[in-house]
Write a protein that holds these residues in place. Structure first.
Motif, PDB file in Angstrom:
ATOM      1  N   ALA A 152      26.992  41.500 -36.506  1.00 52.10           N
ATOM      2  CA  ALA A 152      26.979  41.668 -37.961  1.00 52.10           C
ATOM      3  C   ALA A 152      27.839  42.875 -38.334  1.00 52.10           C
ATOM      4  N   LEU A 153      28.888  42.616 -39.105  1.00 55.10           N
ATOM      5  CA  LEU A 153      29.809  43.689 -39.482  1.00 55.10           C
ATOM      6  C   LEU A 153      29.683  44.082 -40.950  1.00 55.10           C
ATOM      7  N   GLU A 154      29.316  43.107 -41.795  1.00 58.74           N
ATOM      8  CA  GLU A 154      29.434  43.324 -43.239  1.00 58.74           C
ATOM      9  C   GLU A 154      28.511  44.420 -43.774  1.00 58.74           C
ATOM     10  N   ASP A 155      27.329  44.576 -43.196  1.00 59.60           N
ATOM     11  CA  ASP A 155      26.381  45.569 -43.722  1.00 59.60           C
ATOM     12  C   ASP A 155      26.450  46.905 -42.979  1.00 59.60           C
ATOM     13  N   THR A 156      27.403  47.036 -42.084  1.00 56.33           N
ATOM     14  CA  THR A 156      27.430  48.221 -41.228  1.00 56.33           C
ATOM     15  C   THR A 156      28.007  49.427 -41.955  1.00 56.33           C
ATOM     16  N   ARG A 157      27.258  50.515 -41.915  1.00 58.93           N
ATOM     17  CA  ARG A 157      27.792  51.783 -42.421  1.00 58.93           C
ATOM     18  C   ARG A 157      28.345  52.559 -41.238  1.00 58.93           C
ATOM     19  N   VAL A 158      29.637  52.723 -41.232  1.00 58.16           N
ATOM     20  CA  VAL A 158      30.301  53.366 -40.103  1.00 58.16           C
ATOM     21  C   VAL A 158      30.482  54.848 -40.396  1.00 58.16           C
ATOM     22  N   ALA A 159      29.962  55.665 -39.497  1.00 54.37           N
ATOM     23  CA  ALA A 159      30.129  57.116 -39.663  1.00 54.37           C
ATOM     24  C   ALA A 159      31.615  57.455 -39.624  1.00 54.37           C
ATOM     25  N   PRO A 160      32.051  58.420 -40.455  1.00 59.26           N
ATOM     26  CA  PRO A 160      33.483  58.742 -40.521  1.00 59.26           C
ATOM     27  C   PRO A 160      34.069  59.215 -39.188  1.00 59.26           C
ATOM     28  N   ASN A 161      33.215  59.679 -38.279  1.00 58.71           N
ATOM     29  CA  ASN A 161      33.742  60.165 -37.001  1.00 58.71           C
ATOM     30  C   ASN A 161      33.726  59.078 -35.914  1.00 58.71           C
ATOM     31  N   SER A 162      33.446  57.823 -36.292  1.00 62.83           N
ATOM     32  CA  SER A 162      33.460  56.742 -35.295  1.00 62.83           C
ATOM     33  C   SER A 162      34.895  56.453 -34.872  1.00 62.83           C
ATOM     34  N   ARG A 163      35.082  56.237 -33.575  1.00 59.38           N
ATOM     35  CA  ARG A 163      36.443  56.079 -33.060  1.00 59.38           C
ATOM     36  C   ARG A 163      36.628  54.831 -32.208  1.00 59.38           C
ATOM     37  N   LEU A 164      35.545  54.343 -31.593  1.00 59.38           N
ATOM     38  CA  LEU A 164      35.657  53.259 -30.608  1.00 59.38           C
ATOM     39  C   LEU A 164      34.632  52.171 -30.886  1.00 59.38           C
ATOM     40  N   LEU A 165      35.088  50.920 -30.848  1.00 63.06           N
ATOM     41  CA  LEU A 165      34.189  49.766 -30.918  1.00 63.06           C
ATOM     42  C   LEU A 165      34.194  49.076 -29.566  1.00 63.06           C
ATOM     43  N   LEU A 166      33.027  48.997 -28.935  1.00 64.82           N
ATOM     44  CA  LEU A 166      32.874  48.219 -27.710  1.00 64.82           C
ATOM     45  C   LEU A 166      32.530  46.789 -28.109  1.00 64.82           C
ATOM     46  N   PHE A 167      33.280  45.844 -27.597  1.00 68.66           N
ATOM     47  CA  PHE A 167      33.163  44.440 -28.015  1.00 68.66           C
ATOM     48  C   PHE A 167      33.027  43.584 -26.768  1.00 68.66           C
ATOM     49  N   CYS A 168      32.397  42.435 -26.889  1.00 69.67           N
ATOM     50  CA  CYS A 168      32.151  41.577 -25.722  1.00 69.67           C
ATOM     51  C   CYS A 168      32.364  40.118 -26.113  1.00 69.67           C
ATOM     52  N   ASN A 169      33.313  39.463 -25.456  1.00 73.85           N
ATOM     53  CA  ASN A 169      33.630  38.063 -25.760  1.00 73.85           C
ATOM     54  C   ASN A 169      34.205  37.398 -24.502  1.00 73.85           C
ATOM     55  N   PRO A 170      33.540  36.340 -24.008  1.00 73.46           N
ATOM     56  CA  PRO A 170      32.261  35.756 -24.405  1.00 73.46           C
ATOM     57  C   PRO A 170      31.112  36.777 -24.335  1.00 73.46           C
ATOM     58  N   LEU A 171      30.158  36.578 -25.231  1.00 76.72           N
ATOM     59  CA  LEU A 171      29.106  37.569 -25.433  1.00 76.72           C
ATOM     60  C   LEU A 171      28.054  37.512 -24.321  1.00 76.72           C
ATOM     61  N   ASN A 172      27.762  38.680 -23.763  1.00 76.28           N
ATOM     62  CA  ASN A 172      26.718  38.824 -22.748  1.00 76.28           C
ATOM     63  C   ASN A 172      25.698  39.846 -23.234  1.00 76.28           C
ATOM     64  N   PRO A 173      24.471  39.415 -23.587  1.00 75.18           N
ATOM     65  CA  PRO A 173      23.942  38.052 -23.491  1.00 75.18           C
ATOM     66  C   PRO A 173      24.233  37.258 -24.768  1.00 75.18           C
ATOM     67  N   GLY A 174      23.913  35.972 -24.736  1.00 72.32           N
ATOM     68  CA  GLY A 174      24.060  35.121 -25.910  1.00 72.32           C
ATOM     69  C   GLY A 174      25.048  34.000 -25.705  1.00 72.32           C
ATOM     70  N   GLY A 175      26.123  34.287 -24.935  1.00 71.21           N
ATOM     71  CA  GLY A 175      27.064  33.232 -24.573  1.00 71.21           C
ATOM     72  C   GLY A 175      28.016  32.782 -25.667  1.00 71.21           C
ATOM     73  N   THR A 176      28.095  33.514 -26.776  1.00 73.03           N
ATOM     74  CA  THR A 176      28.998  33.118 -27.856  1.00 73.03           C
ATOM     75  C   THR A 176      30.455  33.284 -27.434  1.00 73.03           C
ATOM     76  N   VAL A 177      31.264  32.273 -27.752  1.00 69.18           N
ATOM     77  CA  VAL A 177      32.715  32.373 -27.607  1.00 69.18           C
ATOM     78  C   VAL A 177      33.275  32.507 -29.020  1.00 69.18           C
ATOM     79  N   TYR A 178      33.841  33.665 -29.321  1.00 67.79           N
ATOM     80  CA  TYR A 178      34.294  33.959 -30.689  1.00 67.79           C
ATOM     81  C   TYR A 178      35.459  33.062 -31.105  1.00 67.79           C
ATOM     82  N   ARG A 179      35.370  32.511 -32.330  1.00 62.60           N
ATOM     83  CA  ARG A 179      36.451  31.730 -32.924  1.00 62.60           C
ATOM     84  C   ARG A 179      37.504  32.690 -33.490  1.00 62.60           C
ATOM     85  N   ARG A 180      38.683  32.144 -33.762  1.00 61.88           N
ATOM     86  CA  ARG A 180      39.778  32.989 -34.252  1.00 61.88           C
ATOM     87  C   ARG A 180      39.401  33.741 -35.528  1.00 61.88           C
TER      88      ARG A 180
END
Length: 385
Positions: A152-180
């Motif tokens: 979920a990205l839309e409701d996220t309040r990102v602190a101004p000092n955030s620098r890195l997003l760790l992402f997982c695709n295919p998702l572990n756990p959950g098994g989602t394969v992200y669409r374009r």
């Protein structure tokens, strides 16, 4: 199981008890089937064992370096399978993917800069921020209307000092394969907040839903490429995790220099046998991989049908990976993990990933063992009624 469907490559019972296997040693001497840590029980393609035996017969194991032929195979593989054009110099070899997550955190963020990561997620995501003492913001992974697990990205309040997003695709756990379009939303989010994206794509070759196709995050556009660190490995695909051959693909020269600087003197080089195995896997492993995917799809279908036929348990469709994220929140027990263990099935506790109402089950095993696990779960669940 009908003998006509027997596959000698994957139905073979291989005793792993004497092989110092983390997976099998955990429950040695107990009547509990180990279906937890993410390695498969399958014997690797013969091309890998042949290449390793050839190297062993050579008899010298001095310092090695990445063969140019392996880098060329990776470049070719990314282009042919994933329509991603990369350069050999973008590849940084690593003795494991987890150190890549930790290096990403330490090379991209300063002490006061934050890390964002989905949750529930593979435990080293969260620990990589914790070990580096970086502030961590979690992005909830929620079930979409189509019953797919998405960050979920839309409701996220990102602190101004955030620098890195760790992402997982295919998702572990959950098994989602992200669409374009879903990846483009992640890229827009990263651009808006000026984040580097470290994308763990270790399960990219293990797509089980034929309607899905893996798209590397960095292949979306040049902006995504320049803010990306992509982690891949042949380890899950070909069951060579214990040899330790992984790769970070980093198009941006400044990011790559910082990554190499964080690695220097701390993370060892990849060992010579790991290079040998990785090259053999990528050069000659495709026919074996095609058979493994067919076998895993069969296991997945059996598992989804059986779990969803039981009361209390829910398993949403698995698009990729060989890991089932089972919703056990309706079980009238205090610990789903202990419930499964007492039933004789050793799973990964959901609490390790960020949600104790779930368990993760590894179904990369022979069909007969999966059937026995399902029989035990069935008996244990029906006893609760």
């Amino acid at each position: 199981m009908h003998s006509s469907s027997f596959n000698p490559l994957f139905d073979q019972a291989i005793d792993r008890n004497q092989s110092n296997s983390i997976k099998w040693k955990k429950y040695q001497g107990q009547d509990i089937l180990p279906m937890w840590v993410a390695d498969s029980d399958f014997k690797v393609p013969s091309a890998i064992t042949d290449a390793l035996q050839h190297h062993v017969e050579h008899g010298v194991f001095g310092y090695g370096q990445a063969p140019d032929s392996l880098s060329a195979l990776i470049v070719e593989r990314m282009a042919q399978r994933y329509d991603w054009q990369i350069e050999p110099e973008w590849i940084v070899y690593l003795p494991g993917l987890v150190c890549g997550l930790n290096l990403a955190v330490r090379s991209v963020t300063d002490d006061d800069q934050g890390v964002l990561c989905p949750t529930p997620i593979y435990p080293p995501f969260r620990s990589s921020a914790k070990l580096a003492k970086r502030p961590l913001t979690t992005l909830p992974v929620t079930l979409s209307d189509e019953k797919r697990w998405l960050m979920a990205l839309e409701d996220t309040r990102v602190a101004p000092n955030s620098r890195l997003l760790l992402f997982c695709n295919p998702l572990n756990p959950g098994g989602t394969v992200y669409r374009r379009n879903e990846l483009e939303a992640v890229a827009d989010f990263a651009q808006r907040h000026d984040l580097v994206v470290c994308s763990d794509e270790i399960h990219c070759d293990l797509i089980l839903d034929p309607s899905c196709h893996h798209i590397p995050f960095a292949s979306l556009n040049d902006d995504a490429a320049q803010r990306s660190i992509t982690l891949i490995a042949p380890s899950k695909t070909f069951n060579i995790a214990g040899l330790g051959a992984s790769m970070a693909i980093i198009p941006n020269p400044a990011l790559r220099r910082a990554f190499l600087h964080a690695k220097a003197g701390i993370v060892p080089d990849v060992n010579v046998l790991a290079y040998t195995a990785a090259e053999a896997a990528y050069a000659d492993g495709q026919a074996w991989l095609d058979q493994q995917l067919a076998y895993l799809r069969r296991n997945k279908q059996r598992l989804e049908a059986e779990i969803n036929a039981l009361p209390y348990l829910t398993l949403h469709p698995i698009e990729g990976t060989y890991l089932a994220w089972i919703d056990a929140s309706a079980l009238p027990v205090s610990s789903p993990f202990k419930f499964f263990e007492q039933a004789g099935v050793g799973v990964s506790p959901g609490a390790d990933f960020g949600d104790s109402h779930f368990v993760r089950l590894n179904f990369a095993c022979r069909y007969e063992l999966l059937e026995e696990a399902l029989r035990r779960i069935d008996i244990a669940v029906k006893r609760l009624r």
